[in-house]
Each structure stands twice: as structure tokens, then as C-alpha cells.
Design a protein around this motif. Structure first.
Motif, short mmCIF file in Angstrom:
data_model
loop_
_atom_site.label_atom_id
_atom_site.label_comp_id
_atom_site.label_asym_id
_atom_site.label_seq_id
_atom_site.Cartn_x
_atom_site.Cartn_y
_atom_site.Cartn_z
N ALA A 16 43.99 50.58 3.02
CA ALA A 16 44.99 50.35 4.07
C ALA A 16 46.32 49.90 3.46
O ALA A 16 47.40 50.35 3.87
CB ALA A 16 44.47 49.33 5.06
N LYS A 17 46.25 49.01 2.50
CA LYS A 17 47.47 48.52 1.86
C LYS A 17 48.13 49.62 1.02
O LYS A 17 49.36 49.72 0.97
CB LYS A 17 47.14 47.32 0.97
N ALA A 26 37.67 48.98 -7.03
CA ALA A 26 38.21 48.01 -6.07
C ALA A 26 39.34 48.60 -5.24
O ALA A 26 39.64 48.08 -4.15
CB ALA A 26 38.69 46.77 -6.81
N LEU A 27 39.99 49.66 -5.73
CA LEU A 27 41.09 50.26 -4.98
C LEU A 27 40.64 50.82 -3.63
O LEU A 27 41.43 50.92 -2.70
CB LEU A 27 41.75 51.37 -5.81
N ARG A 28 39.35 51.17 -3.55
CA ARG A 28 38.83 51.73 -2.30
C ARG A 28 38.94 50.72 -1.17
O ARG A 28 39.14 51.08 -0.01
CB ARG A 28 37.39 52.17 -2.50
N LEU A 57 44.32 57.82 5.38
CA LEU A 57 43.44 56.69 5.09
C LEU A 57 42.06 57.19 4.67
O LEU A 57 41.43 56.62 3.77
CB LEU A 57 43.34 55.78 6.31
N GLU A 58 41.59 58.25 5.33
CA GLU A 58 40.28 58.80 4.99
C GLU A 58 40.26 59.32 3.54
O GLU A 58 39.26 59.14 2.82
CB GLU A 58 39.92 59.94 5.95
N PHE A 59 41.36 59.93 3.13
CA PHE A 59 41.44 60.44 1.75
C PHE A 59 41.38 59.27 0.76
O PHE A 59 40.65 59.33 -0.24
CB PHE A 59 42.74 61.22 1.56
N LEU A 60 42.10 58.21 1.03
CA LEU A 60 42.12 57.06 0.14
C LEU A 60 40.75 56.41 0.06
O LEU A 60 40.29 56.02 -1.03
CB LEU A 60 43.16 56.04 0.61
N GLU A 61 40.08 56.29 1.20
CA GLU A 61 38.76 55.64 1.21
C GLU A 61 37.71 56.47 0.48
O GLU A 61 36.73 55.92 -0.04
CB GLU A 61 38.32 55.40 2.66
N SER A 62 37.91 57.77 0.38
CA SER A 62 36.92 58.62 -0.28
C SER A 62 37.25 58.91 -1.74
O SER A 62 36.34 59.11 -2.55
CB SER A 62 36.79 59.95 0.47
N VAL A 79 42.98 56.93 -13.31
CA VAL A 79 42.44 58.10 -12.60
C VAL A 79 42.95 58.14 -11.16
O VAL A 79 43.48 59.15 -10.69
CB VAL A 79 40.90 58.08 -12.62
N SER A 80 42.83 57.03 -10.45
CA SER A 80 43.26 56.99 -9.04
C SER A 80 44.77 57.16 -8.93
O SER A 80 45.27 57.87 -8.05
CB SER A 80 42.82 55.67 -8.40
N GLY A 81 45.50 56.49 -9.80
CA GLY A 81 46.96 56.57 -9.75
C GLY A 81 47.47 57.98 -9.98
O GLY A 81 48.40 58.44 -9.29
#
Length: 317
Positions: free
Chosen positions: A205-206, A199-201, A189-194, A172-174
Motif C-alpha cells: 500500500a505504501k 518484506a516489501l510485500r 495493488l494486486e500486482f505489488l502484493e503478488s 529484484v523488486s526494484g
């Protein structure tokens, strides 16, 4: 001379555009009368062949397993009251220097008349249909894997290192990230964190660092071509799996029994039923079934030396 056991039988030499048929008739203690005719492979031609075999009083008909050309002949003749046999071409090889279509058909008929042909396993029409579906599903899964590998290579070519921190970029995330990459959108970064799941959350940063590549318009276009094709294949797989489930409706008891074996899931169980059918009596026993499946190498001995896995090893039919 070979001892005869059938009074009326026929041998078919099958080709793409023609079928040469030889009918042998006569008392078992005398030389048979031979009649040879050639037919086309259109449906009306094959029906004419069936009528002629009926008129000749044939009880048994044999044909070689020549590529896929035997299948349309079999499909027509199995509707008639014949004992049909499919012969392994290697087992009924004619004598060298005597190769003509008519001689081949006559040779096949003579072997059948003497009971020297052991028919190969041909499942029922319903099982053959299920086999087509399971084999096509396998091909589609291979195609999907090829497209996924192509997407992996494109990302590496563009210096996108998602797989370093993401085990499956088609989860799903990929897929969310792939769509963003193809659309040329900026990923923050905000998009990735939300938006990242599980565990990907905590790897946001990486992940952001791995997305800092050298992505060109060419890469985005190629990714889109492969990803859209992948989606098309995945949709086709779902439709084929739905058809497989429909064809399994009358095999639920066998299906549920096979899935109790450790390591065999629903897809594997469907494949096993499609390849073997549900009637185990046609194999004669577990040893013959293992040999037919190619799991029991042959036992060959020459000059006192053995090559094989023991005296109980079989050969593939």
C-alpha cells in the motif's frame, strides 16, 4: 665528481614521439665516452634502440616515469638482456637552466653510472595485466554508481518516492518496478502484493502511494537511457571479473591467504595482488611496503622541528 660503478650504461629521455638515448662507456677511473642518439617511438624504432644499446654493451638502462610514454619503451626493452630501471622524475631533476633533451638523457645516464638512481617498482607483465583489469573494474563500478544516482535523481524529479520505502531500488523488486515505470504501465495493488519480494510485500500500500507522482514521457525516456546504460555496464563488470578470475589462476595460494584477513573480500584481494604482486622481496620489508603504499608519511625535520609520524616513517616511491 661522482664515483662511477657501471662501465656501460644508458639514460633515456622519453617523449611521446621520440626517445633521446645517451650511452656512457669507459673505465670507472676515467671520464666516460658519451654517445647520444634520437629514436622514434614506433616499434621498429624502439627495436633499433634496443639493438644499438646491445651493440654498445649496455648492462643497465634507466628512463624517467614520464606519464604513460615510458610504458611502450619498457615493453620493448624488457624483452632484452638489460637491467631496466624506472626513475622517479622528481628524484633525478636536472639543474635549472640546463634543460634540453640531450642534456637530460646525459644527466640521467651519469646518475645511473654513479649508482644514484633507485628504480621504482615495476611489476611483471602478468601483474600489470591484472592491474589493468582491476583498475578498469573500479572505473566501471564508479560508472554504474553514477548511473544509479542519476536514476535516483530522475525519480525524485518525477515525484516518485520509492526510496522512502525501498532501501535498494536496484534489487529484484526494484528493477521490476523500474521496468514498469519506463514502459508506462499501470501498477496496481494486486500486482505489488503478488510480485514484490520478502518484506516489501507487506508494504504494498505504501509502495503504491509512493508511485503516485508526476511522471512525464521525458522522465521515462531519461530513465530508459540510464537504465540500459547501467545494464550494459553491469554486463561489462561481469566480463571483467571473469577475466580477473582467469588471471588469478596461478595466484590462488596468495589469494586464499589474503582473504583470511578480516575485512578483505575477493575483489579487495585481487586488487592487492594486482598492485603489489606476489614477490615481497622487492620491497625490502614491511616498512618499505607501507611507505610504497602511501600509508607511512615521511619524517621531515628542520630547525629541530619534526613534521611526520616518527623516525620510522617512510616516503612513497
Amino acid at each position: 665528481m661522482m664515483e662511477a660503478i657501471l662501465e656501460r650504461c644508458a639514460g633515456l629521455d622519453v617523449h611521446q614521439e621520440s626517445v633521446v638515448a645517451c650511452v656512457l662507456t669507459g673505465p670507472l677511473d676515467r671520464s666516460p665516452k658519451s654517445e647520444i642518439r634520437t629514436f622514434g617511438t614506433m616499434v621498429e624504432d624502439l627495436l633499433a634502440l634496443a639493438d644499438w644499446l646491445n651493440e654498445s654493451g649496455c648492462t643497465h638502462v634507466v628512463m624517467e616515469s614520464t606519464g604513460v610514454y615510458w610504458k611502450p619503451v619498457w615493453n620493448v626493452l624488457e624483452a632484452f638482456d638489460f637491467e631496466l630501471l624506472l626513475a622517479n622524475a622528481h628524484h633525478i631533476k636536472n639543474l635549472p637552466g640546463r634543460k634540453t633533451d640531450m642534456k637530460d638523457a646525459e644527466w640521467i645516464a651519469k646518475l645511473l653510472r654513479s649508482g644514484l638512481i633507485e628504480g621504482s617498482f615495476v611489476p611483471s607483465q602478468e601483474t600489470r595485466d591484472l592491474r589493468d583489469l582491476t583498475r578498469y573494474r573500479k572505473k566501471l563500478v564508479q560508472d554504474a554508481t553514477s548511473e544509479k544516482n542519476r536514476i535516483h535523481r530522475l525519480l525524485q524529479d518525477a515525484n516518485i518516492k520509492l526510496t522512502t520505502h525501498m532501501s535498494d531500488i536496484f534489487g529484484v523488486s526494484g528493477r521490476i518496478l523500474l521496468q514498469k515505470i519506463m514502459d508506462g504501465e499501470v501498477i496496481t495493488l494486486e500486482f505489488l502484493e503478488s510480485e514484490m519480494k520478502g518484506a516489501l510485500r507487506h508494504k504494498s500500500a505504501k509502495l503504491l502511494q509512493s508511485l503516485n507522482g508526476r511522471l512525464r514521457r521525458h522522465h521515462r525516456d531519461m530513465l530508459r537511457f540510464s537504465y540500459e546504460h547501467l545494464q550494459f555496464i553491469e554486463k561489462a563488470i561481469l566480463e571483467v571479473e571473469q577475466e580477473i578470475r582467469a588471471h588469478m589462476a596461478d595466484k590462488q595460494e596468495a589469494f586464499e591467504l589474503i582473504t583470511t584477513v578480516p575485512g578483505i573480500n575477493a575483489n579487495a584481494a585481487a586488487i592487492i595482488l594486482a598492485e603489489m604482486g606476489t614477490d615481497m622481496e622487492q620491497f625490502g620489508g614491511d616498512k618499505q611496503l607501507a611507505a610504497w603504499a602511501g600509508l607511512s608519511p615521511g619524517n621531515h625535520e628542520s630547525a629541530g622541528k619534526k613534521n611526520g609520524f616518527g623516525p620510522e616513517a617512510g616516503t612513497v616511491l
